[in-house]
Design an enzyme around this catalytic site. Structure first.
Site, PDB file in Angstrom:
ATOM      1  N   ASP A   1      -1.000   3.936 -33.212  1.00 23.75           N
ATOM      2  CA  ASP A   1      -1.060   5.381 -32.993  1.00 23.75           C
ATOM      3  C   ASP A   1       0.112   6.044 -33.694  1.00 23.75           C
ATOM      4  OD1 ASP A   1      -1.966   7.827 -32.108  1.00 23.75           O
ATOM      5  OD2 ASP A   1      -1.677   7.411 -29.977  1.00 23.75           O
ATOM      6  N   LYS A   2       0.062   7.357 -33.710  1.00 26.92           N
ATOM      7  CA  LYS A   2       1.113   8.200 -34.289  1.00 26.92           C
ATOM      8  C   LYS A   2       1.351   9.367 -33.345  1.00 26.92           C
ATOM      9  CE  LYS A   2       1.091  12.451 -36.412  1.00 26.92           C
ATOM     10  NZ  LYS A   2       0.273  13.620 -35.965  1.00 26.92           N
ATOM     11  N   HIS A   3       2.602   9.827 -33.286  1.00 28.02           N
ATOM     12  CA  HIS A   3       2.910  11.021 -32.499  1.00 28.02           C
ATOM     13  C   HIS A   3       3.781  11.956 -33.320  1.00 28.02           C
ATOM     14  CE1 HIS A   3       3.717  13.612 -29.086  1.00 28.02           C
ATOM     15  NE2 HIS A   3       4.968  13.638 -29.484  1.00 28.02           N
ATOM     16  N   SER A   4       3.447  13.238 -33.267  1.00 24.46           N
ATOM     17  CA  SER A   4       4.265  14.277 -33.891  1.00 24.46           C
ATOM     18  C   SER A   4       4.899  15.124 -32.804  1.00 24.46           C
ATOM     19  CB  SER A   4       3.406  15.161 -34.805  1.00 24.46           C
ATOM     20  OG  SER A   4       4.117  16.325 -35.191  1.00 24.46           O
TER      21      SER A   4
ATOM     22  N   THR B   1      -3.781  19.160 -31.355  1.00 21.46           N
ATOM     23  CA  THR B   1      -4.830  18.377 -32.003  1.00 21.46           C
ATOM     24  C   THR B   1      -6.173  18.563 -31.310  1.00 21.46           C
ATOM     25  OG1 THR B   1      -3.257  16.729 -32.791  1.00 21.46           O
ATOM     26  CG2 THR B   1      -5.541  16.028 -32.588  1.00 21.46           C
TER      27      THR B   1
ATOM     28  N   ARG C   1       9.905  20.690 -15.132  1.00 24.32           N
ATOM     29  CA  ARG C   1      10.865  20.991 -16.200  1.00 24.32           C
ATOM     30  C   ARG C   1      10.651  22.390 -16.754  1.00 24.32           C
ATOM     31  NH1 ARG C   1       9.442  16.841 -20.348  1.00 24.32           N
ATOM     32  NH2 ARG C   1      10.963  17.966 -21.624  1.00 24.32           N
TER      33      ARG C   1
ATOM     34  N   SER D   1       8.844  11.630 -21.512  1.00 25.84           N
ATOM     35  CA  SER D   1       7.562  12.332 -21.446  1.00 25.84           C
ATOM     36  C   SER D   1       6.635  11.899 -22.569  1.00 25.84           C
ATOM     37  CB  SER D   1       7.806  13.844 -21.512  1.00 25.84           C
ATOM     38  OG  SER D   1       6.584  14.548 -21.516  1.00 25.84           O
TER      39      SER D   1
ATOM     40  N   LYS E   1       3.270   8.470 -22.021  1.00 33.83           N
ATOM     41  CA  LYS E   1       1.840   8.635 -22.296  1.00 33.83           C
ATOM     42  C   LYS E   1       1.392   7.728 -23.434  1.00 33.83           C
ATOM     43  CE  LYS E   1       2.126  13.166 -22.828  1.00 33.83           C
ATOM     44  NZ  LYS E   1       3.431  13.608 -22.317  1.00 33.83           N
ATOM     45  N   LYS E   2       2.184   7.651 -24.501  1.00 28.32           N
ATOM     46  CA  LYS E   2       1.799   6.830 -25.644  1.00 28.32           C
ATOM     47  C   LYS E   2       1.780   5.348 -25.276  1.00 28.32           C
ATOM     48  CE  LYS E   2       0.874   9.760 -28.869  1.00 28.32           C
ATOM     49  NZ  LYS E   2      -0.502   9.815 -29.422  1.00 28.32           N
TER      50      LYS E   2
END
Length: 435
Positions: free
Chosen positions: A79-82, A119, A167, A182, A186-187
């Site tokens: 996977d990828k996260h931005s 997304t 938060r 955070s 999730k990832k």
């Protein structure tokens, strides 16, 4: 007793014990931890920090507060996260490209909030596309297609959902420890083999300076690896939108131009760079250069477009989307060009202001319950360093009404700074953060 001990440790400047953090995270998920205790915890972390070990412990505790997926696939699960930006539609190109390279990509994504897009909102601009999937449906789509892009279920890191809301109202959003936990809780709950991170800096990013982006990138990469997920990151420029469009349907159009070979630009470059990183981490490529070539081939050959079509159909959208997309996407009733009032060079773009202009058009949300209009936004945006003449097009507004277009035009004009000199150019990829 353990919840109170966590708060006492934070007040005294001590790192809470791992077992205590795990109980605290479970209490966040179950409701046993009160809002007052959650707020005190968030403020304590924001003021004193957790340190490297504490950050890892909190991330793992929040990951384990709900379901953690496990996979049995013939290839690695990636996977990828931005960290969020403008015109950032990399996920829609990268997920099918990775699938075409032999990876499996269960991409759990989010919606836009504030000045940056989401997304899921982009995908929902495609008629019929459904981002809500049960775990069984997610597994089936990933097994059949190689990739799926879905929303997080209530069973994925529920402690994070609770703490994130606290938060937001307690002024502790910008804690690197809490941001790290955070994002990664999730990832990592998705059961990944490897992960690549795109940490953005600049006027359109949450991190406004390279130093801040570097600190976050190092925290994310170090924590993810310590938690057992092979991870690297890239710090990338967000002083201008990645593509020349802002808005959900307009960004899907940019994606389709890339996937079908009609356009090549920063979106293609960044997709190849991020894909290469995670292919190397997973063993699907021996070097970054080989990884770049594999991602480029997947896109140039049409293999990524074919995977994207299959994903769209599997998630409720139309079949053969890449052949029919131009006729299927929603269009705004008002399209207006913004013309330059004087000659000059595009010296600066206020990314946050541009993003909020799109929100004002109805293309984003200020609170989670806001409705999003998929058709509105900005297209044909000028790029930094571009020379314009009086009367040149700076951008095109896609709006619901002339009144909305008037407001957007004023905001966009204020966000574009023209000067008599060419500005300093920043590279798209600033630096790599290694495991």
């Amino acid at each position: 007793m353990q919840v109170r001990r966590v708060l006492a440790d934070l007040r005294a400047g001590r790192q809470p014990a791992t077992d205590d953090l795990r109980v605290f995270a479970q209490g966040l998920a179950s409701g046993a931890v009160t809002d007052a205790q959650a707020g005190a915890f968030a403020m304590g972390v924001c003021l004193g920090g957790l340190g490297d070990a504490g950050r890892v412990a909190l991330t793992e505790a929040m990951r384990d507060s709900g379901d953690v997926l496990a996979w049995d696939m013939p290839g690695p699960v990636l996977d990828k996260h931005s960290t969020g930006g403008l015109g950032d539609c990399v996920s829609l190109v990268l997920a099918p490209a990775l699938a075409a390279c032999g990876a499996y990509v269960p991409m759990i994504s989010g919606r836009g909030l504030g000045h940056t897009g989401g997304t899921l909102d982009k995908l929902e601009a495609i008629p019929g596309f459904n981002v809500d999937a049960t775990e069984a449906q997610l597994r089936q789509i990933v097994a059949d297609v190689g990739c799926a892009i879905v929303s997080a279920s209530g069973q994925i890191a529920p402690a994070d959902k609770r703490l994130y809301a606290i938060r937001d109202i307690s002024g502790t959003v910008d804690s690197i420890d809490l941001i790290t936990a955070s994002i990664l809780s999730k990832k990592l709950a998705a059961g990944l083999h490897s992960l690549v991170l795109d940490v953005k800096w600049g006027s359109g990013a949450f991190m406004q300076t390279i130093d801040d982006a570097r600190a976050l990138a190092q925290s994310l990469v170090g924590t993810a690896n310590a938690a057992g997920c092979r991870t690297s990151g890239l710090i990338t420029d967000m002083n201008q939108p990645l593509v020349r469009s802002l808005g959900n349907a307009l960004e899907v159009a940019e994606v389709m131009l890339e996937l079908t070979g009609a356009a090549r630009g920063p979106l293609f470059e960044l997709t190849c760079a991020l894909g290469a990183e995670v292919l190397v981490l997973s063993g699907l490529a021996a070097t970054v250069a080989e990884g770049c070539d594999k991602i480029a081939m997947a896109i140039n050959s049409g293999a990524a477009a074919e995977r994207f079509d299959r994903m769209v159909a599997a998630q409720g959208g139309p079949k053969d989307f890449s052949a029919e997309w131009a006729a299927l996407m929603p269009e705004a009733p008002v399209i207006r060009e913004i013309y330059a009032e004087r000659p000059g060079f595009v010296a600066a773009l206020d990314g946050r202001a541009l993003g909020m202009a799109v929100v004002g058009l109805g293309g984003g949300r200020l609170v989670e319950t806001d409705k999003v209009n998929p058709a509105v936004g900005l297209s044909d945006m000028v790029r930094l360093g571009h020379e314009v003449q009086r009367g040149s097009v700076l951008a095109r507004i896609h709006a619901r009404s002339e009144a909305d277009a008037d407001k957007a035009e004023a905001a966009v004009r204020a966000a574009i700074n023209l000067a008599d000199h060419v500005p300093k150019a920043w590279p798209l990829i600033v630096e790599r953060v290694a495991p």
